[in-house]
Design an enzyme around this catalytic site. Structure first.
Site, PDB file in Angstrom:
ATOM      1  N   LYS A 128       0.813  -1.220   0.000  1.00 22.98           N
ATOM      2  CA  LYS A 128       0.000   0.000   0.000  1.00 22.98           C
ATOM      3  C   LYS A 128       0.850   1.275   0.000  1.00 22.98           C
ATOM      4  O   LYS A 128       0.394   2.329  -0.430  1.00 22.98           O
ATOM      5  CB  LYS A 128      -0.974  -0.032   1.161  1.00 22.98           C
TER       6      LYS A 128
HETATM    7  C1  LIG Z   1      -4.196  -4.658   0.770  1.00 21.89           C
HETATM    8  C2  LIG Z   1      -3.383  -5.897   0.612  1.00 21.89           C
HETATM    9  C3  LIG Z   1      -3.724  -6.901  -0.336  1.00 21.89           C
HETATM   10  C4  LIG Z   1      -4.954  -6.811  -1.200  1.00 21.89           C
HETATM   11  O1  LIG Z   1      -4.841  -5.832  -2.208  1.00 21.89           O
HETATM   12  P1  LIG Z   1      -6.146  -5.294  -2.969  1.00 21.89           P
HETATM   13  O2  LIG Z   1      -5.687  -4.154  -3.775  1.00 21.89           O
HETATM   14  O3  LIG Z   1      -7.103  -4.888  -1.874  1.00 21.89           O
HETATM   15  O4  LIG Z   1      -6.675  -6.422  -3.776  1.00 21.89           O
HETATM   16  C5  LIG Z   1      -2.889  -8.005  -0.450  1.00 21.89           C
HETATM   17  N1  LIG Z   1      -1.804  -8.147   0.345  1.00 21.89           N
HETATM   18  C6  LIG Z   1      -1.459  -7.216   1.261  1.00 21.89           C
HETATM   19  C7  LIG Z   1      -0.264  -7.455   2.125  1.00 21.89           C
HETATM   20  C8  LIG Z   1      -2.224  -6.055   1.431  1.00 21.89           C
HETATM   21  O5  LIG Z   1      -1.875  -5.150   2.361  1.00 21.89           O
END
Ligand SMILES: *Cc1c(COP(=O)(O)O)cnc(C)c1O
Length: 500
Positions: free
Chosen positions: A113
């Site tokens: 993120k």
């Molecule tokens: C948020 C997240 C995901 C999922 O990603 P999306 O964009 O919501 O599909 C997968 N792995 C981790 C470690 C995350 O923080």
């Protein structure tokens, strides 16, 4: 470039407006109204550029009401070696001749993120100026773990912004909680909600929806905004690393420009894989997008049958960031697959709200299956995968990445496809250390140890340093001690902003 709502009941807006609004006022999501296409020559020209240059070239197509200088500045403020522990920002690691790992966790909070939340605050403050906004932007976040910390790191000390993060008192891990309550920065606040994640989320939604309350805040020169993954300002920066991974493979002569590769994406809210879809639509040579789910496999069922049914048991897994039953960003893909027809999207979303499920028509389902392939991995398979990758390749992956890895195995087993493949690695193994230590050293190795001792164990086993964002967390001063009942969140926001 203008942006239109997937529900079709709002005017088209500029990129800056789309970023500032986050969600369209008609309940839809903003999508670009035109296709951006990069041809072969463009890809060839980008092979020898660095991450920032690639980011600039892609973002300027989507954010065409930002000046060149503004985009360059945002990119520079976001992707630098003070925030990231890799000068490549999203490096590609070779596992074997056909399989590569795209490491998206070199940012300050050790999860993917950061790739978007390091740049969003800068895109947003510039958007505010462009749209004549005079108020301070106040970001409200309800978090179940990773997003809150990534947003705090992104917005900390960004002029013209404040950020308030609500987390469920009992609903996050010890490391996640400490990451948040030790957060530094003059414009940040972190508040525990006595309740679960849904309580925190509903509380934030209620605040956004309360017109009188928002008017009151505006009199004090505050405007609420959101940083969640449906904001176009989070999606666009994610397109960059798919191009970058492809170009890196070309630069190393693993592929030639034009060769098709697969991407495997561990998926929750469908934001990350949607960015890969946009990359493919822009002309990046992609064969299949492989959507990897955990036991909350609503997306796997949808991609196989065309029926989305969220009425099922919610499973708590060891890949918690993918424990999601409503994947909000899917709405954008549906809009494109349905040929930009908002009437059908409105119907499907109404069905989802009313009955908990919807079924897309056969042509839409066929298009979905042409682009995507999906399967899921449960907790046992996830642990086994971490273990076997460690034993065979000496590489340590986190639980979310391991879900992707296992699903890739199932994909090659089912299709025999031998195309080169890149797995998106969404978190550092240090972030989900307990499961990772169990997988590589056995259950015994975790017995009686807390998460901080396990960081040390993992550091020793892997020969890598504990990432700065996780190190010494238990020794940092706790700066945020406020907690609130779930019914009192609006009051708390006012008190924080008006400094009562
Ligand atoms: C948020 C997240 C995901 C999922 O990603 P999306 O964009 O919501 O599909 C997968 N792995 C981790 C470690 C995350 O923080």
């Amino acid at each position: 470039m203008l942006y239109e709502s997937t529900r079709g009941n709002y005017r088209r807006v500029s990129a800056a407006e789309a970023v500032k609004l986050g969600i369209s006022p008609d309940g839809g999501l903003f999508v670009p109204s035109e296709n951006v296409v990069f041809d072969r020559k463009m890809l060839l020209d980008m092979v020898n550029l660095d991450y920032r240059e690639r980011a600039y070239l892609i973002l300027k197509e989507y954010l065409d009401d930002y000046s060149e200088e503004e985009i360059r500045e945002c990119v520079k403020l976001a992707y630098n070696t003070e925030s990231f522990d890799s000068p490549y920002f999203a490096p590609v690691h070779r596992l074997n001749d056909s399989l590569y790992i795209l490491e998206l966790w070199h940012g300050p909070t050790c999860a993917f993120k950061d790739m978007a939340l390091q740049i969003l605050p800068h895109l947003l403050t510039k958007a505010a100026v462009k749209t004549g906004e005079k108020s301070t932007i106040v970001i409200l976040v309800a978090t179940s773990g990773d997003t809150g910390k990534a947003a705090l790191e992104g917005f900390k000390d960004v002029p013209g912004t404040r950020i308030i993060v609500f987390y469920p008192e009992q609903g996050v891990s010890e490391v996640q909680k400490l990451q948040m309550i030790t957060q530094e920065g003059g414009n940040v606040a972190v508040v525990a909600v006595r309740g679960n994640f849904d309580d925190a989320q509903s509380g934030v939604k209620k605040i956004f929806a309360d017109e009188g309350y928002n008017l009151d805040l505006q009199k004090s020169n505050y405007r609420l905004s959101s940083a969640n993954s449906i904001n176009w300002g989070r999606l666009a920066p994610q397109i960059v690393y798919y191009f970058s991974a492809y170009l890196d493979l070309a630069a190393k002569n693993v592929i030639s420009i034009g060769d098709k590769i697969n991407f495997v994406v561990p998926t929750g809210n469908f934001g990350n894989i949607l960015a890969a879809y946009y990359a493919k639509e822009m002309g990046l040579p992609v064969n299949r997008l492989i959507c990897a789910a955990n036991s909350n496999n609503v997306l796997t069922d949808f991609i196989r049958t065309g029926i989305y049914n969220r009425s099922r048991n919610f499973v708590k897994t060891i890949s918690p960031s993918m424990d999601i039953l409503i994947s909000s960003n899917l709405e954008r893909l549906l809009y494109h697959l349905a040929g930009r027809d908002p009437a059908r999207v409105r119907q499907w979303m109404a069905d989802l709200n009313g009955t908990g499920s919807y079924q897309v028509d056969a042509p839409t389902r066929d298009k979905l299956q042409e682009i995507l392939w999906s399967d899921y991995a449960d907790d046992r398979e996830t642990i086994e995968t971490i273990r076997s990758v460690y034993q065979i390749n000496g590489y340590i992956m986190d639980t979310h990445t391991a879900v992707g890895m296992k699903v890739y195995e199932k994909y090659t087993g089912a299709t025999g496809d031998t195309a080169k493949t890149v797995v998106a690695s969404t978190a550092s193994p240090f972030k989900f250390n307990e499961s990772v230590v169990k997988a590589i050293l056995g259950d015994e190795a975790t017995r009686g140890k807390d998460e901080f001792e396990l960081l040390q164990v993992l550091s020793k086993a892997s020969g890598s340093d504990i990432p700065p964002g996780l190190k010494d967390l238990d020794r940092k001063p706790v700066l945020h001690k406020t907690s609130t009942a779930r019914d009192n969140m609006a009051e708390v926001v006012k008190n924080i902003l008006l400094d009562i």
